[in-house]
Design an enzyme around this catalytic site. Structure first.
Site, short mmCIF file in Angstrom:
data_model
loop_
_atom_site.label_atom_id
_atom_site.label_comp_id
_atom_site.label_asym_id
_atom_site.label_seq_id
_atom_site.Cartn_x
_atom_site.Cartn_y
_atom_site.Cartn_z
N CYS A 170 0.86 -1.20 0.00
CA CYS A 170 0.00 0.00 0.00
C CYS A 170 0.88 1.23 0.00
O CYS A 170 1.96 1.22 0.59
CB CYS A 170 -0.85 0.03 1.26
SG CYS A 170 -2.37 -0.88 1.07
N LEU A 172 0.65 5.65 0.29
CA LEU A 172 -0.24 6.81 0.52
C LEU A 172 0.58 8.05 0.83
O LEU A 172 1.54 8.00 1.60
CB LEU A 172 -1.15 6.52 1.72
CG LEU A 172 -1.97 7.71 2.22
CD1 LEU A 172 -3.18 7.94 1.32
CD2 LEU A 172 -2.43 7.53 3.65
N ARG A 179 0.58 16.92 -4.38
CA ARG A 179 0.99 17.95 -5.36
C ARG A 179 2.34 18.60 -5.02
O ARG A 179 2.63 19.71 -5.41
CB ARG A 179 -0.08 19.04 -5.52
CG ARG A 179 -1.39 18.48 -5.99
CD ARG A 179 -2.41 19.52 -6.29
NE ARG A 179 -3.68 18.89 -6.62
CZ ARG A 179 -3.95 18.30 -7.77
NH1 ARG A 179 -3.06 18.29 -8.73
NH2 ARG A 179 -5.13 17.74 -7.97
N GLY A 183 4.53 11.90 -3.66
CA GLY A 183 4.07 10.58 -4.12
C GLY A 183 5.15 9.94 -4.98
O GLY A 183 5.50 8.77 -4.81
N GLU A 204 1.91 -4.00 -5.76
CA GLU A 204 0.83 -4.98 -5.69
C GLU A 204 -0.40 -4.43 -6.41
O GLU A 204 -0.68 -3.25 -6.35
CB GLU A 204 0.51 -5.22 -4.20
CG GLU A 204 -0.38 -6.39 -3.93
CD GLU A 204 -0.62 -6.57 -2.43
OE1 GLU A 204 0.35 -6.52 -1.65
OE2 GLU A 204 -1.79 -6.75 -2.06
#
Ligand SMILES: [Zn+2]
Length: 322
Positions: A170, A172, A179, A183, A204
């Protein structure tokens, strides 16, 4: 998935998870964000419109008053586990989801920390289902550091032992930090670990819509950067060795960008480099001026599982060798 109590005597049994979940906003540190999805917090915490979460230990609280009191006495100023990367104001910690003893230095159980992190993630990731079984995972926590401590920005989790070569389970970035290129930074970091392991990796599946966009953007940036350095004779395998991306992800990305063709006679893939596209992309990335990973700042050795630990995680009997 959220499982409401199905006992017919329970007055809430007829209500859907969404009706039970009244949280609209979540406050983490100095930021208040909209909760996008239902997360399985205990019912007493989901009955008011705002949930309060300590940005250091991830304890969740039902009121501003309790959160204020907790802030005064919370002993944690950074994630538990090991700091494995520090560059400028960015610090990244590796936290083992395995149960540990709280100590004076880290007055918290890793397992509870990781479970609380998974609950936070559930509010922003629709397909996420892992909450309590955190032991088979390592968690990489990205923080911004200032004089008050290491402020949680985002994370990714990774299986200690993935049969499918998944390098992210996962991932996040908190909406309040999106922005800013964080990420992409986290994805890049996950590939840096894979590179250090001498492997290739892929996230995944399924990816969230936002996740897929982020990965496509990352793969394009990395491959375009490499293609600017090499001549036209490069191959998918060579690109894979240089980037730690899997050949499948490279093929999908190049096809999506019209840079890969299958030779009808030989059946081999041929890369068709469009110099202008590469230059325009490089210019666009330079304008964004996102922070970049500095690989030399990673102080980390890959996680190695003993046979006994692996057996306890996978539930297999340990084979005794005499
Ligand atoms: Zn706390």
């Amino acid at each position: 998935m959220f499982q409401p109590d199905t006992d017919s005597t329970n007055r809430t049994s007829a209500l859907s998870a969404t009706e039970l979940f009244k949280i609209k906003d979540v406050r983490i540190g100095d930021y208040t964000m909209k909760a996008w999805f239902v997360a399985p917090y205990p019912e007493e915490y989901t009955q008011q419109p705002q949930l309060y979460i300590c940005e250091f230990c991830f304890k969740y609280m039902a009121s501003d008053y309790i959160a204020g009191r907790h802030k005064l006495k919370c002993a944690m100023k950074h994630p538990p586990g090991d700091e494995i990367y520090r560059e400028g104001a960015i610090s990244i910690f590796e936290v083992d989801g395995r149960k540990n003893k709280a100590t004076d230095d880290v007055p918290y159980h890793n397992q509870m920390y990781c479970q609380n992190l998974c609950l936070i993630a559930k509010m922003f990731l629709d397909h996420k289902t892992l909450y309590y079984d955190v032991e088979p995972f390592l968690f990489y926590i990205m923080t911004e550091v200032d004089e008050d401590g290491c402020h949680f920005v985002g994370y990714f989790s990774k299986e200690k032992c993935s049969a499918m070569n998944y390098n992210v389970s996962c991932i996040l970035t908190l909406p309040c930090y999106q922005r800013k290129g964080y990420g992409q930074y986290l994805i890049d970091f996950s590939y840096l670990l894979t590179k250090r392991e001498g492997k290739t990796g892929t996230p995944e599946r399924p990816l969230s819509d936002l996740g897929l966009l982020s990965y496509r953007s990352y793969w394009r940036s990395v491959l375009f950067r490499e293609l600017r350095k090499v001549d036209e004779a490069t191959s998918v395998e060579e690109l894979s060795a240089r980037t730690s991306l899997t050949p499948d992800d490279i093929i999908a990305c190049l096809q999506l960008n019209d840079m890969l063709f299958k030779d009808k006679i030989t059946g081999r893939y041929q890369i068709d480099i469009h110099d202008q596209t590469l230059e325009e992309h490089a210019k666009k990335m330079a304008q964004k001026n996102y922070i970049q990973i500095v690989p030399e700042k990673l102080t980390w050795t890959p996680f190695v599982l003993s046979k006994e630990r692996l057996a306890s995680i996978t539930g297999e009997a340990t084979h005794q060798v005499k």
